[in-house]
Design a protein around this motif. Structure first.
Motif, short mmCIF file in Angstrom:
data_model
loop_
_atom_site.label_atom_id
_atom_site.label_comp_id
_atom_site.label_asym_id
_atom_site.label_seq_id
_atom_site.Cartn_x
_atom_site.Cartn_y
_atom_site.Cartn_z
N LEU A 187 0.79 -1.28 -0.01
CA LEU A 187 -0.03 -0.06 0.10
C LEU A 187 0.89 1.21 -0.06
O LEU A 187 0.39 2.16 -0.78
CB LEU A 187 -0.89 -0.04 1.14
CG LEU A 187 -1.68 1.14 1.31
CD1 LEU A 187 -2.68 1.34 0.18
CD2 LEU A 187 -2.47 1.03 2.68
N GLU A 188 2.09 1.11 0.94
CA GLU A 188 3.00 2.36 0.75
C GLU A 188 3.49 2.75 -0.51
O GLU A 188 3.60 3.85 -0.89
CB GLU A 188 3.93 2.09 1.72
CG GLU A 188 3.31 2.34 3.31
CD GLU A 188 4.20 1.78 4.24
OE1 GLU A 188 4.38 2.10 5.41
OE2 GLU A 188 5.26 1.12 3.96
N MET A 189 3.91 1.42 -1.43
CA MET A 189 4.20 1.62 -2.49
C MET A 189 3.48 2.53 -3.52
O MET A 189 3.73 3.32 -4.40
CB MET A 189 4.83 0.25 -3.08
CG MET A 189 5.36 0.48 -4.61
SD MET A 189 4.44 0.33 -5.85
CE MET A 189 3.42 -0.88 -5.71
N GLU A 190 1.95 1.92 -3.37
CA GLU A 190 0.78 2.36 -4.36
C GLU A 190 0.76 3.79 -4.07
O GLU A 190 0.48 4.69 -5.10
CB GLU A 190 -0.18 1.51 -4.01
CG GLU A 190 -0.43 0.26 -4.82
CD GLU A 190 -1.91 0.35 -5.55
OE1 GLU A 190 -2.60 1.03 -5.08
OE2 GLU A 190 -1.82 -0.17 -6.55
N ILE A 191 0.91 4.48 -2.87
CA ILE A 191 0.70 5.75 -2.61
C ILE A 191 1.68 6.61 -3.33
O ILE A 191 1.49 7.53 -3.81
CB ILE A 191 0.65 5.83 -0.95
CG1 ILE A 191 -0.62 5.26 -0.21
CG2 ILE A 191 0.62 7.41 -0.62
CD1 ILE A 191 -0.55 5.24 1.13
N ALA A 192 2.93 6.08 -3.30
CA ALA A 192 3.93 6.52 -3.90
C ALA A 192 3.98 6.72 -5.33
O ALA A 192 4.23 7.69 -5.99
CB ALA A 192 5.31 6.14 -3.41
N CYS A 193 3.60 5.61 -6.08
CA CYS A 193 3.72 5.54 -7.49
C CYS A 193 2.54 5.33 -8.25
O CYS A 193 2.60 5.71 -9.37
CB CYS A 193 4.38 4.08 -7.64
SG CYS A 193 6.16 3.93 -6.88
N ASN A 194 1.46 5.31 -7.63
CA ASN A 194 0.04 5.19 -8.44
C ASN A 194 -0.30 6.62 -8.25
O ASN A 194 -0.89 7.31 -7.20
CB ASN A 194 -0.85 4.45 -7.59
CG ASN A 194 -2.15 4.24 -8.60
OD1 ASN A 194 -2.45 4.81 -9.33
ND2 ASN A 194 -3.08 3.06 -8.14
N GLN A 195 -0.42 7.38 -9.47
CA GLN A 195 -0.70 8.76 -9.65
C GLN A 195 -2.09 9.03 -9.18
O GLN A 195 -2.69 10.24 -8.80
CB GLN A 195 -0.63 9.41 -11.13
CG GLN A 195 1.12 9.11 -11.58
CD GLN A 195 1.84 9.79 -10.48
OE1 GLN A 195 1.55 11.29 -10.30
NE2 GLN A 195 3.02 9.51 -10.29
N ALA A 196 -3.04 7.82 -9.42
CA ALA A 196 -4.57 7.96 -9.02
C ALA A 196 -4.95 7.85 -7.67
O ALA A 196 -5.99 8.37 -7.37
CB ALA A 196 -5.47 7.00 -9.98
N ARG A 197 -3.89 7.47 -6.97
CA ARG A 197 -4.28 7.21 -5.44
C ARG A 197 -3.80 8.29 -4.52
O ARG A 197 -2.67 8.85 -4.62
CB ARG A 197 -3.63 5.94 -5.19
CG ARG A 197 -3.93 5.51 -3.31
CD ARG A 197 -3.10 4.42 -2.90
NE ARG A 197 -3.58 3.36 -3.61
CZ ARG A 197 -4.71 2.48 -3.16
NH1 ARG A 197 -5.27 2.85 -2.02
NH2 ARG A 197 -4.98 1.32 -3.80
N GLU A 198 -4.42 8.95 -3.63
CA GLU A 198 -4.27 9.82 -2.74
C GLU A 198 -4.18 9.45 -1.24
O GLU A 198 -5.04 8.45 -1.08
CB GLU A 198 -5.16 11.12 -2.92
CG GLU A 198 -5.09 11.85 -4.24
CD GLU A 198 -6.32 12.67 -4.55
OE1 GLU A 198 -6.95 13.03 -3.31
OE2 GLU A 198 -6.24 13.59 -5.37
N TRP A 199 -3.40 9.98 -0.36
CA TRP A 199 -3.38 9.72 0.86
C TRP A 199 -4.67 10.21 1.68
O TRP A 199 -5.05 11.30 1.66
CB TRP A 199 -2.11 9.98 1.55
CG TRP A 199 -2.23 10.07 3.08
CD1 TRP A 199 -2.18 10.96 4.07
CD2 TRP A 199 -2.03 8.67 3.81
NE1 TRP A 199 -2.01 10.27 5.18
CE2 TRP A 199 -1.92 9.06 5.25
CE3 TRP A 199 -2.27 7.22 3.56
CZ2 TRP A 199 -2.09 8.06 5.96
CZ3 TRP A 199 -2.07 6.25 4.35
CH2 TRP A 199 -2.06 6.66 5.65
N THR A 200 -5.63 9.09 2.14
CA THR A 200 -6.71 9.57 3.02
C THR A 200 -6.77 9.24 4.42
O THR A 200 -7.44 9.54 5.16
CB THR A 200 -7.87 8.74 2.39
OG1 THR A 200 -7.69 7.32 2.48
CG2 THR A 200 -8.04 8.85 0.95
#
Length: 212
Positions: free
Chosen positions: A82-95
């Protein structure tokens, strides 16, 4: 985001859909313009991961109870999927929502966010690193032209016309190491008969001659 080479560490072979999340991570990392390599190392410890100095960061794919580690002794950071996705997935935002279960980021799960390809060129997707204060490029980079003699290309390093060889993959990099592990030398070692060794305790073996 500053990492260029990412290691995916498989810490479990018993949790369902671990193969799916590995393929998902590879896809997200590729769209972010990063190289990824998969490692199966068994029980995780600092000595094993220290053998791969070229890896900038590791992603641990493990059961939810083993995802968070004490990283004080490791030489490289270890993050969750999940931490990797927050950094690399441009569509994901930290909620503020967090999960250690890697299955939550797979398609159909509660925390899945589709990694949309915006279609922008790699030159326009840039930002500034808060760690190194350097401009970094996000997204897929142009694939360099592969020459007939890989590893023999020369590139300009400075105005003084100094050059250095370039290695395009980790396999070529590892092949240049002096230490490559234990050498079995099958068929090269002469066969000898087994002989009886010393026995007893270290302060005085029973078949050891007494000192004068």
């Amino acid at each position: 985001k500053d990492a260029n080479i990412v290691g995916i560490v498989v810490g479990t072979l018993g949790v369902a859909k671990y193969r799916n999340v590995i393929e998902h991570l590879k896809c997200v990392l590729k769209k972010a313009g990063k190289k990824s390599y998969t490692f199966v190392v068994g029980k995780l410890n600092p000595a094993k991961l220290a053998n791969f100095a070229e890896v900038d960061i590791y992603i641990l794919v493990a059961c939810p109870e083993s995802t968070l580690l004490d990283q004080s002794e490791f030489y490289r950071p270890i993050v969750s999927p999940l931490e990797m996705e927050i950094a690399c997935n441009q569509a994901r935002e930290w909620t503020g929502e967090y999960s250690t279960d890697f299955r939550d980021i797979l398609p159909g799960a509660s925390m899945y966010v589709e990694n949309l390809d915006s279609g922008e060129s790699s030159d326009s997707r840039t930002d500034v690193s808060l760690i190194s204060n350097r401009v970094r490029v996000l997204g897929i980079r142009e694939t360099p032209t592969v020459s007939a003699n890989p590893g023999q290309d020369l590139v300009l390093r400075s105005e003084a016309m100094t050059v250095a060889s370039v290695s395009e993959n980790a396999g070529e990099y590892l092949s240049g190491r002096t230490w490559k592990g234990l050498e079995q030398k099958l068929g090269e070692t002469p066969v000898t008969k087994a002989v009886e060794g010393q026995y007893g305790i270290a302060v005085g073996y029973q078949n050891e001659s007494a000192s004068s």
